[in-house]
Structures are given as structure tokens and as C-alpha cells.
Design an enzyme around this catalytic site. Sequence first.
Site, PDB file in Angstrom:
ATOM      1  N   TYR A 195       1.700  -1.139  -0.342  1.00 34.06           N
ATOM      2  CA  TYR A 195       0.137   0.341   0.206  1.00 34.06           C
ATOM      3  C   TYR A 195       0.831   1.627   0.419  1.00 34.06           C
ATOM      4  O   TYR A 195       0.487   2.119  -0.697  1.00 34.06           O
ATOM      5  CB  TYR A 195      -0.679   0.222   1.390  1.00 34.06           C
TER       6      TYR A 195
ATOM      7  N   LYS B  74       1.188   4.509  -2.937  1.00 39.11           N
ATOM      8  CA  LYS B  74       1.437   5.874  -2.234  1.00 39.11           C
ATOM      9  C   LYS B  74       2.511   6.830  -2.633  1.00 39.11           C
ATOM     10  O   LYS B  74       2.626   7.885  -3.179  1.00 39.11           O
ATOM     11  CB  LYS B  74       0.884   5.839  -1.003  1.00 39.11           C
TER      12      LYS B  74
HETATM   13  N1  LIG Z   1      -8.936   6.837   6.480  1.00 41.29           N
HETATM   14  C1  LIG Z   1      -7.175   7.190   6.074  1.00 41.29           C
HETATM   15  O1  LIG Z   1      -7.223   7.281   7.590  1.00 41.29           O
HETATM   16  C2  LIG Z   1      -6.380   7.558   4.750  1.00 41.29           C
HETATM   17  C3  LIG Z   1      -5.594   7.754   5.195  1.00 41.29           C
HETATM   18  C4  LIG Z   1      -4.086   8.674   4.213  1.00 41.29           C
HETATM   19  C5  LIG Z   1      -4.920   8.535   2.845  1.00 41.29           C
HETATM   20  N2  LIG Z   1      -5.736   7.563   2.825  1.00 41.29           N
HETATM   21  C6  LIG Z   1      -6.769   7.605   1.447  1.00 41.29           C
HETATM   22  O2  LIG Z   1      -7.713   7.949   1.137  1.00 41.29           O
HETATM   23  C7  LIG Z   1      -8.024   7.301  -0.532  1.00 41.29           C
HETATM   24  C8  LIG Z   1     -10.081   6.903   0.588  1.00 41.29           C
HETATM   25  O3  LIG Z   1      -9.052   6.393   1.724  1.00 41.29           O
HETATM   26  P1  LIG Z   1     -10.770   6.391   2.713  1.00 41.29           P
HETATM   27  O4  LIG Z   1     -10.433   5.353   4.216  1.00 41.29           O
HETATM   28  O5  LIG Z   1     -12.105   6.704   2.657  1.00 41.29           O
HETATM   29  O6  LIG Z   1     -11.247   4.794   2.237  1.00 41.29           O
HETATM   30  P2  LIG Z   1     -12.828   3.391   2.550  1.00 41.29           P
HETATM   31  O7  LIG Z   1     -13.679   4.006   3.118  1.00 41.29           O
HETATM   32  O8  LIG Z   1     -12.229   2.242   2.347  1.00 41.29           O
HETATM   33  O9  LIG Z   1     -13.600   3.836   1.096  1.00 41.29           O
HETATM   34  C9  LIG Z   1     -13.085   3.146   0.090  1.00 41.29           C
HETATM   35  C10 LIG Z   1     -14.066   3.738  -1.107  1.00 41.29           C
HETATM   36  O10 LIG Z   1     -13.625   3.196  -2.755  1.00 41.29           O
HETATM   37  C11 LIG Z   1     -14.833   1.841  -2.957  1.00 41.29           C
HETATM   38  N3  LIG Z   1     -13.836   0.777  -3.597  1.00 41.29           N
HETATM   39  C12 LIG Z   1     -12.621   0.637  -3.347  1.00 41.29           C
HETATM   40  N4  LIG Z   1     -12.649  -0.618  -3.633  1.00 41.29           N
HETATM   41  C13 LIG Z   1     -12.570  -0.097  -4.694  1.00 41.29           C
HETATM   42  C14 LIG Z   1     -12.748  -0.754  -6.343  1.00 41.29           C
HETATM   43  N5  LIG Z   1     -12.180  -1.691  -6.548  1.00 41.29           N
HETATM   44  N6  LIG Z   1     -13.657  -0.086  -7.870  1.00 41.29           N
HETATM   45  C15 LIG Z   1     -13.761   1.082  -7.543  1.00 41.29           C
HETATM   46  N7  LIG Z   1     -14.352   1.787  -6.198  1.00 41.29           N
HETATM   47  C16 LIG Z   1     -13.431   0.628  -5.113  1.00 41.29           C
HETATM   48  C17 LIG Z   1     -15.020   2.127  -2.164  1.00 41.29           C
HETATM   49  O11 LIG Z   1     -16.291   1.469  -1.930  1.00 41.29           O
HETATM   50  P3  LIG Z   1     -17.282  -0.061  -2.548  1.00 41.29           P
HETATM   51  O12 LIG Z   1     -16.690  -1.179  -1.810  1.00 41.29           O
HETATM   52  O13 LIG Z   1     -18.060   0.490  -2.919  1.00 41.29           O
HETATM   53  O14 LIG Z   1     -16.420   0.354  -4.180  1.00 41.29           O
HETATM   54  C18 LIG Z   1     -15.522   3.597  -0.819  1.00 41.29           C
HETATM   55  O15 LIG Z   1     -16.262   3.908  -1.633  1.00 41.29           O
HETATM   56  C19 LIG Z   1      -7.498   5.907  -0.078  1.00 41.29           C
HETATM   57  O16 LIG Z   1      -6.900   6.579  -1.354  1.00 41.29           O
HETATM   58  C20 LIG Z   1      -6.638   6.273   0.554  1.00 41.29           C
HETATM   59  O17 LIG Z   1      -5.506   5.307   0.380  1.00 41.29           O
HETATM   60  C21 LIG Z   1      -6.799   7.036   3.571  1.00 41.29           C
END
Ligand SMILES: NC(=O)c1ccc[n+]([C@@H]2O[C@H](COP(=O)([O-])OP(=O)(O)OC[C@H]3O[C@@H](n4cnc5c(N)ncnc54)[C@H](OP(=O)(O)O)[C@@H]3O)[C@@H](O)[C@H]2O)c1
Length: 292
Positions: A162, A166
Site C-alpha cells: 500500500y 502511495k
Molecule cells: N483513512 C485514512 O486514514 C487514510 C489516510 C491516508 C490516505 N487515505 C487515502 O484516502 C483515500 C480514501 O480512503 P478511505 O479511508 O476513505 O477509504 P474507504 O472508507 O475504505 O472507502 C473506499 C472507497 O473506495 C471504493 N472502492 C474500493 N474498491 C474499489 C474498486 N475496486 N473500484 C471502485 N471503487 C472502489 C469503496 O466503495 P465500494 O466498496 O462500493 O467499491 C469506497 O467508496 C484512499 O486513497 C486512501 O488510501 C486514507
Amino acid sequence: MHPVQESREPPKPAAVITGATQGIGRFLADEFAKHGHTLLLVARNEAHLADAAKTVAASYGVPVHYAACDLTTGEGCDRVVKALAENGLYCESLVNNAAVLTAGFFQEQEREALLSIVDLNLRATIDLTRRFLPGMIARGAGGVLNVSSVEGFMPVPYHATYAATKAAMISWSRALAYEVMGTGVRICTVAPGPVVTDIHAKAGSENSRYVRYYPQMEPDVLAEAAYRRFMRGNWVILEGWLNKIVAIGVRFVPGFFLIPASGWFFHVRDADGNLVEPKPIRHPDMADHGKE
Ligand SMILES: NC(=O)c1ccc[n+]([C@@H]2O[C@H](COP(=O)([O-])OP(=O)(O)OC[C@H]3O[C@@H](n4cnc5c(N)ncnc54)[C@H](OP(=O)(O)O)[C@@H]3O)[C@@H](O)[C@H]2O)c1
């Protein structure tokens, strides 16, 4: 005939937001809608998409469309292009937000899950950007917001794949930002620290020290800052003083200290805080030993 050719109306601009049904993407959808953008929301779960589209449209009075597709496949990315055409839209802003995380010892993570990380976090980002960037450059407007992570600034044991996607995203995004200078197009990457979403629990890392001890940001706070600074065209968006210190500070920390420190924070733990140890693996040459 192609749906767009049927219509006499010129296509209208839209913001395409991937992973828009939950977490950060859902709040980015609110933020873009609040500022009057027409939206195309993308994720796999159609019911969640319909729900999010209905709520956002009702809250902000903008048209909200959606495309249910799996972006780990080329067909999934084709579907996004088709959905824009079917709705008489073009991509003015692309938000590459969808990502998956897996955690734990590399050899214990499913091979398919690891490849999905690369396909979604990186390949789909590059694919969608390659499809929409030429149009943005031709129009001299628009931009791409890539959602990366502070994990992209360092090696991260137990999130190795992961974090590598990134890191690649940050490098790629900054290089593209330079290439498009002077065209009127913005390429930005936002690198959040931990944010309150389900991504950690989905990966089984909710008891790791980075979740327990590192201050977590609320997704609406991050989305507001990311949108504002994307509109300003910041190449790298770091929100929160600790994330800024980490992202800049790690450049000056030698690997022999940085990587063990990172491992201490990211090691997967059980609900009682105990380290999850690697499972024993039998030597392949010994697998059939003693059967005869
Ligand atoms: N949360 C953190 O602490 C954090 C920190 C740093 C960076 N980020 C980054 O922020 C972004 C969002 O993270 P989040 O925490 O909001 O994630 P999340 O809550 O797990 O949401 C992920 C989203 O992506 C969709 N998704 C997953 N697999 C997919 C696929 N194969 N095709 C299309 N859509 C897909 C999911 O919907 P479905 O399951 O319906 O497809 C959901 O809408 C990511 O890039 C993550 O790396 C997050």
C-alpha cells in the site's frame, strides 16, 4: 449512435470522484457539490452509490450521477468514460480517491489482494488520468486530485505494498504537475495522515499503534482543505501540523532508525494490543516429508 452524438447540447463539465460512497471520497463529493460542481460518483456498490447520489443532490441542488464499476479492471475504467458520455458530461476534475489497504506480513497477504492494491491505487489512477488529461489540456482548464497518504513518504513495514503505491502516486503526480505547467491544468496530490474511516478496520489494522496513538483527522476537515488547495493548484497538499512535520522530517531521518520506527507504529496487533506474530511456514521441500 453514440449517446453524446445524439444530443445537440455540448457536454457539460463534471467532477469524477472515485471511491465516493464512504470515507474521504464521500466528503469530497459533498465539498465539490457545495461549490456547484456536477458530479459523477464511482464505486462498486450500486445501492450505496444511489444513496450517496440522492443525498448529495438533495443537499446541494446539483446534478449527481453515478457509475458502478470495479476500477481494478480496464472495463471498470471504460465504464466511467461511458457514463460521462451517456449523461452528456465531460471530466473537468478527476479525483483519484478509491484505494484499498491490506495489512500484515507480506507473505501472509493474499496474492490477489496485493495485486488489487496495485491495480486500484495505481493502475486505475494512471488509466483514468491518461483518458481525461488530454481533454483538460485542450480546454486549458480542470485538474486531477490524487489522494495519496503520508505513508507515501517512507517505507512502511506491514503496509509495504500500500505504502509503495502511495509513494509512486506522489512521485508520479509531482512529475505530471511539472509537465502540465502553463497549460491551465492542475495536478495535485493530497497526503493525509490517519483519517477516521473504515479503511483500517477493513484491513485488520485498527489496533495498530498508528491508529491508536497518531491523531486522526475528521474526513470533512480533510475534504475541505483538499478541495480548497486543489482549486489553488498546490502540488502537494499536507493538512495538519504533525503530517507536515512527518512528511518533511522523514527526509532527514536515516533508514536504520526510520524503518524500525515505522514498523513499531504499523505492526498489526490484536484487540489487547499484543503483536500479531508471523505464522510458521513449512519448508516447501519438507511438505511431503514422512508421507512415504
Ligand atoms: N483513512 C485514512 O486514514 C487514510 C489516510 C491516508 C490516505 N487515505 C487515502 O484516502 C483515500 C480514501 O480512503 P478511505 O479511508 O476513505 O477509504 P474507504 O472508507 O475504505 O472507502 C473506499 C472507497 O473506495 C471504493 N472502492 C474500493 N474498491 C474499489 C474498486 N475496486 N473500484 C471502485 N471503487 C472502489 C469503496 O466503495 P465500494 O466498496 O462500493 O467499491 C469506497 O467508496 C484512499 O486513497 C486512501 O488510501 C486514507
